[in-house]
Scaffold this active site. Structure first.
Site, PDB file in Angstrom:
ATOM      1  N   ARG A  30      41.753  31.828  43.760  1.00  0.00           N
ATOM      2  CA  ARG A  30      41.028  31.668  41.450  1.00  0.00           C
ATOM      3  C   ARG A  30      40.644  30.236  40.996  1.00  0.00           C
ATOM      4  NH1 ARG A  30      40.393  36.816  40.281  1.00  0.00           N
ATOM      5  NH2 ARG A  30      40.304  38.239  41.803  1.00  0.00           N
ATOM      6  N   ARG A  34      38.147  32.140  35.206  1.00  0.00           N
ATOM      7  CA  ARG A  34      38.605  32.850  33.433  1.00  0.00           C
ATOM      8  C   ARG A  34      39.731  31.507  32.700  1.00  0.00           C
ATOM      9  NH1 ARG A  34      39.716  39.017  33.322  1.00  0.00           N
ATOM     10  NH2 ARG A  34      41.167  38.162  35.773  1.00  0.00           N
ATOM     11  N   ARG A  43      30.589  32.676  30.688  1.00  0.00           N
ATOM     12  CA  ARG A  43      30.321  34.254  31.403  1.00  0.00           C
ATOM     13  C   ARG A  43      30.398  34.761  29.923  1.00  0.00           C
ATOM     14  NH1 ARG A  43      30.954  38.666  32.380  1.00  0.00           N
ATOM     15  NH2 ARG A  43      32.591  39.703  32.473  1.00  0.00           N
ATOM     16  N   ASP A  79      32.990  37.787  44.326  1.00  0.00           N
ATOM     17  CA  ASP A  79      33.893  39.122  44.623  1.00  0.00           C
ATOM     18  C   ASP A  79      34.322  39.792  45.831  1.00  0.00           C
ATOM     19  OD1 ASP A  79      35.700  39.896  42.860  1.00  0.00           O
ATOM     20  OD2 ASP A  79      35.249  41.683  43.630  1.00  0.00           O
ATOM     21  N   TYR A 157      40.388  50.167  46.102  1.00  0.00           N
ATOM     22  CA  TYR A 157      39.158  50.439  45.077  1.00  0.00           C
ATOM     23  C   TYR A 157      38.141  50.944  44.576  1.00  0.00           C
ATOM     24  CZ  TYR A 157      41.758  45.820  43.613  1.00  0.00           C
ATOM     25  OH  TYR A 157      42.274  44.688  43.025  1.00  0.00           O
TER      26      TYR A 157
HETATM   27  C1  LIG Z   1      38.174  34.998  45.160  1.00  0.00           C
HETATM   28  C2  LIG Z   1      37.046  35.488  44.117  1.00  0.00           C
HETATM   29  C3  LIG Z   1      37.731  37.043  43.637  1.00  0.00           C
HETATM   30  N1  LIG Z   1      36.838  37.306  42.872  1.00  0.00           N
HETATM   31  C4  LIG Z   1      36.550  36.162  42.253  1.00  0.00           C
HETATM   32  C5  LIG Z   1      36.796  34.922  42.905  1.00  0.00           C
HETATM   33  C6  LIG Z   1      36.081  33.377  42.907  1.00  0.00           C
HETATM   34  C7  LIG Z   1      36.891  33.354  42.628  1.00  0.00           C
HETATM   35  C8  LIG Z   1      38.010  31.938  42.804  1.00  0.00           C
HETATM   36  O1  LIG Z   1      38.519  31.883  43.566  1.00  0.00           O
HETATM   37  O2  LIG Z   1      38.086  31.004  42.756  1.00  0.00           O
HETATM   38  C9  LIG Z   1      36.200  35.876  40.684  1.00  0.00           C
HETATM   39  C10 LIG Z   1      36.819  36.530  39.827  1.00  0.00           C
HETATM   40  N2  LIG Z   1      36.589  37.857  39.851  1.00  0.00           N
HETATM   41  C11 LIG Z   1      37.200  39.047  38.762  1.00  0.00           C
HETATM   42  C12 LIG Z   1      36.960  37.725  37.698  1.00  0.00           C
HETATM   43  C13 LIG Z   1      36.249  38.102  36.504  1.00  0.00           C
HETATM   44  C14 LIG Z   1      36.060  38.420  35.472  1.00  0.00           C
HETATM   45  C15 LIG Z   1      35.519  37.962  34.597  1.00  0.00           C
HETATM   46  O3  LIG Z   1      34.633  36.775  34.104  1.00  0.00           O
HETATM   47  O4  LIG Z   1      35.019  39.723  33.718  1.00  0.00           O
HETATM   48  C16 LIG Z   1      36.397  36.880  38.618  1.00  0.00           C
HETATM   49  C17 LIG Z   1      36.865  35.373  38.060  1.00  0.00           C
HETATM   50  C18 LIG Z   1      37.468  40.722  38.979  1.00  0.00           C
HETATM   51  C19 LIG Z   1      38.020  40.381  39.648  1.00  0.00           C
HETATM   52  N3  LIG Z   1      37.937  41.231  40.940  1.00  0.00           N
HETATM   53  C20 LIG Z   1      38.965  41.759  41.215  1.00  0.00           C
HETATM   54  C21 LIG Z   1      39.911  42.271  40.407  1.00  0.00           C
HETATM   55  C22 LIG Z   1      41.337  41.891  40.467  1.00  0.00           C
HETATM   56  C23 LIG Z   1      41.338  42.862  39.930  1.00  0.00           C
HETATM   57  C24 LIG Z   1      43.097  44.293  40.302  1.00  0.00           C
HETATM   58  O5  LIG Z   1      43.782  43.494  39.470  1.00  0.00           O
HETATM   59  O6  LIG Z   1      43.012  44.898  40.822  1.00  0.00           O
HETATM   60  C25 LIG Z   1      39.419  41.435  39.393  1.00  0.00           C
HETATM   61  C26 LIG Z   1      39.533  41.410  37.756  1.00  0.00           C
HETATM   62  C27 LIG Z   1      39.200  42.008  42.453  1.00  0.00           C
HETATM   63  C28 LIG Z   1      39.236  40.737  43.576  1.00  0.00           C
HETATM   64  N4  LIG Z   1      38.450  39.861  43.652  1.00  0.00           N
HETATM   65  C29 LIG Z   1      38.938  39.462  44.777  1.00  0.00           C
HETATM   66  C30 LIG Z   1      40.326  40.009  44.945  1.00  0.00           C
HETATM   67  C31 LIG Z   1      41.446  39.283  45.876  1.00  0.00           C
HETATM   68  C32 LIG Z   1      41.515  38.175  45.716  1.00  0.00           C
HETATM   69  C33 LIG Z   1      42.662  38.314  44.366  1.00  0.00           C
HETATM   70  O7  LIG Z   1      44.072  39.441  45.362  1.00  0.00           O
HETATM   71  O8  LIG Z   1      43.127  37.872  43.538  1.00  0.00           O
HETATM   72  C34 LIG Z   1      40.315  40.914  44.166  1.00  0.00           C
HETATM   73  C35 LIG Z   1      41.961  41.741  44.309  1.00  0.00           C
HETATM   74  C36 LIG Z   1      38.607  37.734  44.925  1.00  0.00           C
END
Ligand SMILES: Cc1c2[nH]c(c1CCC(=O)O)Cc1[nH]c(c(CCC(=O)O)c1C)Cc1[nH]c(c(CCC(=O)O)c1C)Cc1[nH]c(c(CCC(=O)O)c1C)C2
Length: 360
Positions: A30, A34, A43, A79, A157
């Protein structure tokens, strides 16, 4: 095949193959997202999935952290939930709530409503385009990582419809509908394989599988509902690439909180095992080195809330425990949105300083 600028920093790829490195490579899960004001700026103007679906925007946010710190890898901005979308499900990203599915899978019959054999290039070609564009824009500075969610985490999910601390609806399926669960996991596995092969053909130089919700399974359910699919993905992605006359790339599996599965994971075709911060580096190093596997991790992300001095000393201690061969420094999970970028920079710089000129 597209040709790309030559790679100037291959530390990540060498470490993943347990080859000798001049210093330990470092990146952060990540690292784009954000916690960066420049990401929040982008965003504020675009919906989350619009960023993922627009190669220029996805490329821009992928590059953002590299402009601030000396990271040894970029990870394509996307994502894990783009796969449920490719199967026909609607996923919305609600600020403050995270991903939401308005129509989650309630019963096994709902699997029939999915597009179970999507044309991966038609549905996810935008990710491939973002990868190819980013490889060009990186100009060989560092390798580009591609990724996917693993089958169990995606299934969790799709059934739960949102994040959850227990994922009890998804876990209930494993006991109420074990055969249908396996059929859903099989559908996801096939799509993931084609998706990852497509990412490599588009220019991804290492692949990471996120089994982020391994921790809500136990050893027995993990062995039945996660491990077989993870194994199949690694072996099939590699064989499909070889059959297509394409070079294979190293693959990382990150099964968060699957401490019970470490030995099993070391015995798979994955080259790198990603560790969360609950795992002891010395114990993991002994296990991994006996099988020629590399490790990645595992500083507690919360350590980045501490002072710069403590970040530097904790990082140094961690690097010492892992040693220099077959090791990629990272956090034990992703950056949290309220973290300060300067503290991630401190972590990155600390890895560089304490591992430079390390010979082994
Ligand atoms: C690799 C990656 C992910 N998401 C994002 C990235 C790219 C950004 C990076 O890694 O630099 C952007 C990425 N994905 C998301 C965001 C924020 C959304 C926004 O800007 O509103 C960003 C920057 C949204 C997102 N998408 C997801 C969540 C988590 C939900 C939960 O807690 O159960 C969230 C918050 C699902 C998700 N998404 C991801 C995972 C696996 C990694 C981990 O375990 O954290 C998971 C579980 C993978």
């Amino acid at each position: 095949m597209t040709s790309f600028p030559p790679l100037k920093n291959d530390l990540l790829l060498r470490a993943a193959r347990c080859e000798k490195v001049e210093r330990i490579p470092v990146w952060a899960m990540r690292q784009a997202g954000r916690y960066l004001p420049e990401f929040r700026e982008v965003r504020s103007k675009h919906d989350f999935f619009t960023i993922c679906r627009t190669p220029e925007l996805a490329c821009e946010v992928t590059m953002q952290p590299l402009r601030r710190m000396d990271l040894d890898a970029a990870i394509i901005f996307s994502d894990i939930l783009v796969i449920p979308q490719a199967l026909g499900m609607t996923v919305e990203m609600k600020p403050g709530k995270g991903p939401t599915f308005p129509g989650p899978l309630l019963l096994p019959e709902d699997i029939k409503k999915l597009n179970t054999t999507p044309d991966v290039t038609a549905e996810l070609g935008y990710v491939f385009e973002a990868i190819t564009l980013t490889r060009q824009k990186l100009e060989g500075k560092v390798p580009l990582i591609g990724f996917s969610g693993a089958p169990w985490t995606l299934m969790a999910y799709m059934i739960e419809g949102q994040s959850s601390s227990t994922f009890s609806k998804a876990r209930a399926w494993l006991y109420k509908y074990p055969e249908e669960s396996k059929s859903l996991l099989g559908i996801l596995t096939n799509v993931i394989i084609d998706y990852l092969v497509g990412q490599v053909k588009a220019g991804a130089q290492l692949l990471q599988l996120f089994e982020s919700h391994a921790g809500i399974l136990g050893a027995k359910t993990f062995n039945e509902f996660s491990l077989p699919y993870l194994k199949l993905i690694a072996s099939k992605v590699k064989s499909k690439l070889s059959d297509a006359g394409h070079a294979t790339v190293p693959m990382t599996v990150f099964a968060k909180d699957a401490h019970y599965a470490l030995e099993d994971l070391v015995n798979t075709d994955y080259d790198v095992i990603g560790l969360d911060w609950t795992i002891d580096p010395i114990m993991a190093s002994k296990l991994a080195s006996s099988k020629g596997k590399a490790l990645q991790g595992n500083l507690d992300p919360a350590a980045l809330y501490g002072s710069e001095e403590s970040i530097a000393s904790l990082t140094k201690a961690m690097v010492k425990q892992f040693g220099t061969r077959g090791y990629i420094a990272n956090l034990g999970h992703g950056m949290y949105p309220d973290m300060v970028p300067e503290h991630l920079k401190k972590f990155v710089d600390a890895v560089h300083t304490c591992s430079e000129n390390s010979e082994n």
